[in-house]
Design a protein around this motif. Structure first.
Motif, PDB file in Angstrom:
ATOM      1  N   LEU A 435       0.823  -1.213   0.000  1.00 55.77           N
ATOM      2  CA  LEU A 435       0.000   0.000   0.000  1.00 55.77           C
ATOM      3  C   LEU A 435       0.856   1.263   0.000  1.00 55.77           C
ATOM      4  CD1 LEU A 435      -2.815  -1.004   2.560  1.00 55.77           C
ATOM      5  CD2 LEU A 435      -2.926  -1.041   0.055  1.00 55.77           C
ATOM      6  N   SER A 436       2.012   1.207   0.675  1.00 58.80           N
ATOM      7  CA  SER A 436       2.865   2.401   0.782  1.00 58.80           C
ATOM      8  C   SER A 436       3.500   2.793  -0.545  1.00 58.80           C
ATOM      9  CB  SER A 436       3.953   2.181   1.837  1.00 58.80           C
ATOM     10  OG  SER A 436       4.861   1.181   1.425  1.00 58.80           O
ATOM     11  N   ASP A 437       3.517   1.861  -1.516  1.00 53.87           N
ATOM     12  CA  ASP A 437       4.029   2.212  -2.845  1.00 53.87           C
ATOM     13  C   ASP A 437       3.150   3.249  -3.530  1.00 53.87           C
ATOM     14  OD1 ASP A 437       6.195   0.544  -2.670  1.00 53.87           O
ATOM     15  OD2 ASP A 437       5.226  -1.139  -3.706  1.00 53.87           O
ATOM     16  N   ALA A 562     -12.609  -2.524  -1.507  1.00 62.20           N
ATOM     17  CA  ALA A 562     -12.170  -1.138  -1.697  1.00 62.20           C
ATOM     18  C   ALA A 562     -10.645  -1.041  -1.737  1.00 62.20           C
ATOM     19  CB  ALA A 562     -12.731  -0.264  -0.570  1.00 62.20           C
ATOM     20  N   VAL A 563      -9.972  -1.830  -0.913  1.00 62.50           N
ATOM     21  CA  VAL A 563      -8.511  -1.816  -0.896  1.00 62.50           C
ATOM     22  C   VAL A 563      -7.949  -2.410  -2.180  1.00 62.50           C
ATOM     23  CG1 VAL A 563      -6.468  -2.794   0.231  1.00 62.50           C
ATOM     24  CG2 VAL A 563      -8.309  -1.822   1.617  1.00 62.50           C
ATOM     25  N   LEU A 564      -8.592  -3.468  -2.715  1.00 63.52           N
ATOM     26  CA  LEU A 564      -8.106  -4.146  -3.918  1.00 63.52           C
ATOM     27  C   LEU A 564      -8.420  -3.373  -5.202  1.00 63.52           C
ATOM     28  CD1 LEU A 564      -9.085  -7.857  -3.126  1.00 63.52           C
ATOM     29  CD2 LEU A 564      -6.784  -6.882  -3.077  1.00 63.52           C
ATOM     30  N   LEU A 565      -9.412  -2.502  -5.157  1.00 63.41           N
ATOM     31  CA  LEU A 565      -9.934  -1.854  -6.356  1.00 63.41           C
ATOM     32  C   LEU A 565      -8.861  -1.208  -7.252  1.00 63.41           C
ATOM     33  CD1 LEU A 565     -12.493  -1.154  -7.958  1.00 63.41           C
ATOM     34  CD2 LEU A 565     -12.683   0.932  -6.573  1.00 63.41           C
ATOM     35  N   PRO A 566      -7.890  -0.468  -6.683  1.00 61.35           N
ATOM     36  CA  PRO A 566      -6.927   0.219  -7.575  1.00 61.35           C
ATOM     37  C   PRO A 566      -5.898  -0.715  -8.214  1.00 61.35           C
ATOM     38  CG  PRO A 566      -7.026   1.238  -5.381  1.00 61.35           C
ATOM     39  CD  PRO A 566      -7.695  -0.087  -5.279  1.00 61.35           C
ATOM     40  N   TYR A 567      -5.866  -1.969  -7.818  1.00 63.54           N
ATOM     41  CA  TYR A 567      -4.785  -2.853  -8.257  1.00 63.54           C
ATOM     42  C   TYR A 567      -5.266  -3.862  -9.294  1.00 63.54           C
ATOM     43  CZ  TYR A 567      -2.554  -0.826  -4.161  1.00 63.54           C
ATOM     44  OH  TYR A 567      -2.028   0.050  -3.252  1.00 63.54           O
ATOM     45  N   LEU A 570      -0.813  -9.286 -11.070  1.00 65.54           N
ATOM     46  CA  LEU A 570      -0.085  -9.998 -10.013  1.00 65.54           C
ATOM     47  C   LEU A 570      -0.126  -9.248  -8.688  1.00 65.54           C
ATOM     48  CD1 LEU A 570       3.039 -11.350 -11.934  1.00 65.54           C
ATOM     49  CD2 LEU A 570       1.087 -12.656 -11.060  1.00 65.54           C
ATOM     50  N   LYS A 571      -0.040  -7.939  -8.757  1.00 69.37           N
ATOM     51  CA  LYS A 571      -0.041  -7.156  -7.523  1.00 69.37           C
ATOM     52  C   LYS A 571      -1.374  -7.321  -6.791  1.00 69.37           C
ATOM     53  CE  LYS A 571       1.936  -2.821  -5.919  1.00 69.37           C
ATOM     54  NZ  LYS A 571       2.463  -1.491  -6.316  1.00 69.37           N
ATOM     55  N   ARG A 572      -2.450  -7.330  -7.557  1.00 66.05           N
ATOM     56  CA  ARG A 572      -3.772  -7.539  -6.950  1.00 66.05           C
ATOM     57  C   ARG A 572      -3.870  -8.934  -6.340  1.00 66.05           C
ATOM     58  NH1 ARG A 572      -9.155  -5.609  -7.626  1.00 66.05           N
ATOM     59  NH2 ARG A 572     -10.689  -7.262  -7.255  1.00 66.05           N
ATOM     60  N   GLN A 573      -3.375  -9.952  -7.081  1.00 64.24           N
ATOM     61  CA  GLN A 573      -3.426 -11.315  -6.573  1.00 64.24           C
ATOM     62  C   GLN A 573      -2.578 -11.474  -5.306  1.00 64.24           C
ATOM     63  OE1 GLN A 573      -5.484 -13.744  -7.655  1.00 64.24           O
ATOM     64  NE2 GLN A 573      -6.298 -12.110  -8.977  1.00 64.24           N
ATOM     65  N   ALA A 574      -1.414 -10.830  -5.309  1.00 62.90           N
ATOM     66  CA  ALA A 574      -0.530 -10.896  -4.128  1.00 62.90           C
ATOM     67  C   ALA A 574      -1.202 -10.243  -2.924  1.00 62.90           C
ATOM     68  CB  ALA A 574       0.800 -10.215  -4.434  1.00 62.90           C
ATOM     69  N   LEU A 575      -1.795  -9.070  -3.165  1.00 66.44           N
ATOM     70  CA  LEU A 575      -2.451  -8.365  -2.064  1.00 66.44           C
ATOM     71  C   LEU A 575      -3.642  -9.163  -1.543  1.00 66.44           C
ATOM     72  CD1 LEU A 575      -2.258  -5.770  -0.448  1.00 66.44           C
ATOM     73  CD2 LEU A 575      -3.680  -4.635  -2.161  1.00 66.44           C
ATOM     74  N   LYS A 576      -4.392  -9.760  -2.445  1.00 63.48           N
ATOM     75  CA  LYS A 576      -5.546 -10.567  -2.042  1.00 63.48           C
ATOM     76  C   LYS A 576      -5.102 -11.749  -1.188  1.00 63.48           C
ATOM     77  CE  LYS A 576      -9.610 -12.861  -4.047  1.00 63.48           C
ATOM     78  NZ  LYS A 576     -10.301 -13.225  -5.317  1.00 63.48           N
ATOM     79  N   TYR A 577      -3.999 -12.404  -1.610  1.00 62.75           N
ATOM     80  CA  TYR A 577      -3.470 -13.536  -0.850  1.00 62.75           C
ATOM     81  C   TYR A 577      -2.984 -13.083   0.532  1.00 62.75           C
ATOM     82  CZ  TYR A 577      -0.125 -17.079   0.690  1.00 62.75           C
ATOM     83  OH  TYR A 577       0.571 -18.001   1.431  1.00 62.75           O
ATOM     84  N   LEU A 578      -2.267 -11.964   0.568  1.00 65.47           N
ATOM     85  CA  LEU A 578      -1.726 -11.475   1.837  1.00 65.47           C
ATOM     86  C   LEU A 578      -2.844 -11.098   2.808  1.00 65.47           C
ATOM     87  CD1 LEU A 578       1.212  -9.277   0.503  1.00 65.47           C
ATOM     88  CD2 LEU A 578       1.420 -11.415   1.791  1.00 65.47           C
ATOM     89  N   ILE A 579      -3.921 -10.492   2.297  1.00 65.51           N
ATOM     90  CA  ILE A 579      -5.059 -10.137   3.164  1.00 65.51           C
ATOM     91  C   ILE A 579      -5.675 -11.401   3.755  1.00 65.51           C
ATOM     92  CG2 ILE A 579      -7.404  -9.215   3.181  1.00 65.51           C
ATOM     93  CD1 ILE A 579      -6.434  -7.130   1.112  1.00 65.51           C
TER      94      ILE A 579
END
Length: 795
Positions: A435-437, A562-567, A570-579
């Motif tokens: 998210l900080s990116d 809402a958090v996943l929406l902008p991505y 792969l970045k979206r998939q990574a974030l989804k997995y991490l959540i």
């Protein structure tokens, strides 16, 4: 029986008259004026007592003090001092008879007899001192060396009237400290200059005569004469101090913080807990560093350094954890800060630990990943360990040995808990960095992070409050008048309550009976062993109408979307997995924490039984003292029968009060030292910034909470302000309007529970409990991590 005037005891009888009488004899020979009196030895029969009374009546002494002078009392070594009886203002035959019989009977009190038997001291002979009462204007003690610090100063403590008010604490003493080389006699207070000078000179003279530091009792009569009442060696020069057990390493350049561990074990803790539970916490961290390849063996990492303790309070020493950034691929100092402190620290650690090569870092990175991903295995392992802990209650020695043998399970439990904690923390930290990116505002990042951790099912700490609410709901349905009952009446009601209430209570005890406030502290019993305390929690929920409060709207799915929406990609998939993993991590972490406390509770039960057995044998005068010895010291007490540990435990128990009053900054470079609480904080800034842990906004009245007793005064809708979150505060989350803490992270149990109850929460507000006062009007913004003091209460 033999009777001797105190100034005329035959030399061949000095070894038989007891410590008090010997001290008075020596004072008289050194020409110190004492109260006139005599000592009677070998008083055993009714005839002896009758002869003693006759001697008193013919002695010319009128109103007297009758005191013990046992042969094992008031020596250099600690034994039975202070356990025998004394009687003051005796002036009738019946009072004299009662005093004599009382002193003699105290020789064979069950506790004293057991004490002598356990420590193989043999039979102590009871002698009696009868002295003329001093009509005292002032009285007190004078030490020829400071008994607390060991400094070579003369210390005088004085009260008006009789000195027993100083001993029993009913009067506050006036203290005078005099430099032995350059004493200043003109000091304000009770005593005149000439009295201070005479007491100083007396202490110096007696120390020279005895050739050791001395403790002298005195009184000043109505004629302004100093009367010397007792002389004994100072036995406190090697006594425990508040910093006696401090971690003993050079930490001059180390970053040290009470974040995280200050929530797990907040406030001052006991020596027994330090030597067991805290050791296990430290062990778990050291084993983690070995398992990920930073060190080959536990012996390479000093014990009791990673989890340090100063003045009875716990701290993380970050030195070895920061080395992860030099040895493990993908780990940065900032990762460690976020995982431990919930924020990035601005201080730097000086360390000459060499940077590992790329290959070595990569290998350690793989090991670290495997370590974290073994969280399910760790969870199963904790379950198995909890069934292996068994203690042998057949006798004191076997119980102690079995506690020692089972300590390996406590260590293993903490190792497993660190796996689930590391996994949970790493997943949340990874989300933070993704998210900080794209987001610069740290408060926004943390708010988004907390939003995806809402509405997690099957979390143990959340179920505590749900189960308590289930009990109160069943109670009210059975009898609406329970709302008006106090804790005692509620306990009586619960014994006769219908099955619906008892079933709810039994379900709670089965699931959560091992939990409590400051639950990792061995001295704090679990709810299953504190029925009245549990009823006090239920009473608070009932009276504050916390039955109905519950988060109805589930928002996690939309928050995650809402958090996943902008991505994308792969970045979206990574974030989804991490959540997903972060949410599972919270669940696993809370589960392993509960099972860890269950095993700690087993040890609590074992130590309580050991304490009962030690008291029964006379080794300890009270059960509570067991917590003020380390586990190793307990072994020395049991197997070497050294009575010094009785004294140590009693002094440490008194010192705990002082340790509890200490406050610390949250981050240090070098050894932590307590805050000077006399310094005034700048309260002009009414806008306070911290870390958002649970979203929402609320305005309410503050209540500063520093103890469970404070918490019971919480009123519906008030904002709770505390140093830390604690599982024991959970019942109050149903009724408060918001929460402000000095330390905390998104993964702390307080944050987890707060999110489930939509309770606006902000942590990491420095000195919140000092900057905010009970009664202040606050505004909490759980989105941006701010606390605003709208109105201050008049002091």
């Amino acid at each position: 029986m033999n009777i001797y005037w105190l100034d005329s005891i035959p030399e061949n009888q000095l070894s038989r008259v007891g410590g008090k009488a010997l001290g008075l004899y020596k004072l008289s020979k050194a020409r110190f004026k004492g109260a006139k009196g005599f000592v009677a030895t070998d008083v055993k029969t009714d005839i002896d007592i009758k002869e003693l009374m006759t001697f008193w009546q013919s002695s010319g002494l009128k109103k007297v003090a009758v005191r013990s002078s046992a042969t094992l009392e008031d020596g250099i070594d600690f034994s039975s001092a202070g356990q025998y009886e004394s009687y003051l203002n005796v002036d009738t035959k019946s009072a004299f008879l009662n005093a004599v019989k009382g002193c003699l009977a105290s020789l064979n009190k069950p506790t004293i007899a057991k004490y002598r038997a356990f420590f193989t001291q043999g039979q102590s002979d009871m002698n009696l001192i009868v002295q003329e009462m001093v009509d005292a204007k002032y009285a007190g003690v004078v030490f020829s060396m400071n008994p607390l610090t060991g400094e070579p100063n003369i210390v005088i403590e004085a009260v008006d009237g009789l000195g027993n008010t100083l001993v029993d604490g009913t009067k506050q003493a006036k203290s005078y400290v005099l430099n032995r080389k350059a004493p200043i006699y003109d000091q304000a207070g009770l005593l005149h200059r000439e009295h201070i000078k005479a007491l100083y000179q007396g202490a110096m003279s007696v120390e020279k005569t005895w050739q050791m530091p001395m403790d002298l009792e005195w009184a000043i009569n109505q004629d302004n004469e100093i009367i010397w009442l007792q002389a004994r060696p100072i036995t406190t020069l090697n006594d425990p101090t508040i910093g006696e057990l401090n971690t003993n390493f050079n930490v001059e350049y180390d970053v040290i913080t009470n974040h995280n561990v200050g929530e797990m074990l907040p406030g001052a803790i006991t020596p027994l807990t330090i030597s067991t539970v805290v050791y296990a916490i430290d062990y778990g961290l050291r084993e983690m560093l070995v398992r990920i390849g930073m060190y080959k063996d536990l012996a390479e990492i000093p014990e009791a350094l990673l989890i340090s303790h100063y003045y009875g309070h716990l701290f993380f020493n970050m030195r070895y954890l920061y080395r992860l950034s030099k040895a493990v691929l993908g780990v940065k100092k900032e990762n460690v800060d976020l995982g431990i402190c919930g924020k990035v620290l601005t201080v730097e650690q000086k360390d000459d630990f060499p940077e590992k090569g790329k290959l070595s870092k990569a290998i350690n990175g793989i090991r670290y990943a495997r370590y974290m991903m073994s969280r399910n295995k760790a969870r199963r392992h904790i379950e198995r360990i909890s069934k292996k802990v068994v203690f042998d209650y057949s006798n004191i020695e076997n119980l102690y040995r079995s506690i020692t043998d089972n300590m390996k399970y406590l260590n293993q439990t903490l190792s497993d808990h660190y796996i689930t904690s590391a996994h949970s923390g790493a997943m949340s930290t990874a989300i933070y960095y993704i998210l900080s990116d794209d987001i610069e505002d740290e408060a926004v990042i943390k708010a988004k992070l907390t939003s995806v951790l809402e509405d997690i099912d099957d979390i143990e700490s959340v179920d505590i409050l749900k189960s308590l609410r289930k009990i109160t709901k069943a109670m009210v349905e059975d009898d609406p008048n329970v709302i008006k009952m106090d804790a005692g009446a509620l306990l009586d009601y619960s014994k006769k309550a219908p099955r619906s209430v008892k079933d709810a209570l039994n379900e709670f005890i089965t699931k959560h009976g091992h939990r409590s406030i400051r639950e990792s502290e061995l001295r704090n019993v679990g709810w299953k062993d504190d029925e009245l305390g549990l009823m006090a929690y239920l009473q608070s929920i009932l009276q504050m109408k916390g039955i109905e409060k519950e988060k109805i709207e589930k928002t996690a799915e939309q928050n995650i979307a809402a958090v996943l929406l902008p991505y994308k990609g792969l970045k979206r998939q990574a974030l989804k997995y991490l959540i997903k993993e972060a949410r599972n991590g919270c669940r696993n972490r809370e589960f392993s924490k509960s099972r860890m406390i269950l095993i700690v509770d087993y040890f609590k039960t074992a130590y309580r039984q050991l304490a009962n057995m030690l008291v029964d044998k006379g080794a300890l005068p009270e059960t509570d003292l067991i917590y003020f010895l380390t586990h190793r010291e307990l072994g020395n007490l049991i197997f070497h029968k050294d009575p010094i540990y009785v004294k140590k435990s009693a002094i440490r128990k008194r010192l705990l009060k002082e340790q509890e009053g200490l406050r610390f900054d949250h981050v240090y470079v070098g050894k932590p030292e307590p805050i000077d609480m006399t310094q005034t904080l700048d309260k002009t800034n009414t806008q306070l910034y911290g870390t958002p842990l649970s979203r929402g906004k609320v305005v309410g009245t503050a209540r500063v909470i520093e103890s469970s007793e404070d918490a019971r005064h919480l009123k519906p809708g008030e904002i709770m302000v505390a140093s830390y979150t604690d599982i024991g505060w959970s019942p109050y989350y149903a009724v408060i309007g918001g929460l402000v803490t000095e330390v905390g992270s998104a993964l702390s149990h307080g944050a987890v529970v707060a999110r489930e109850y939509a309770l606006p929460t902000v942590s990491n507000i420095e000195f919140a409990t000092r900057k905010i006062q009970t009664g202040d009007k606050l505004s909490i913004d759980g989105e941006n991590g701010t606390v605003t003091i709208i109105e201050t209460v008049e002091v």
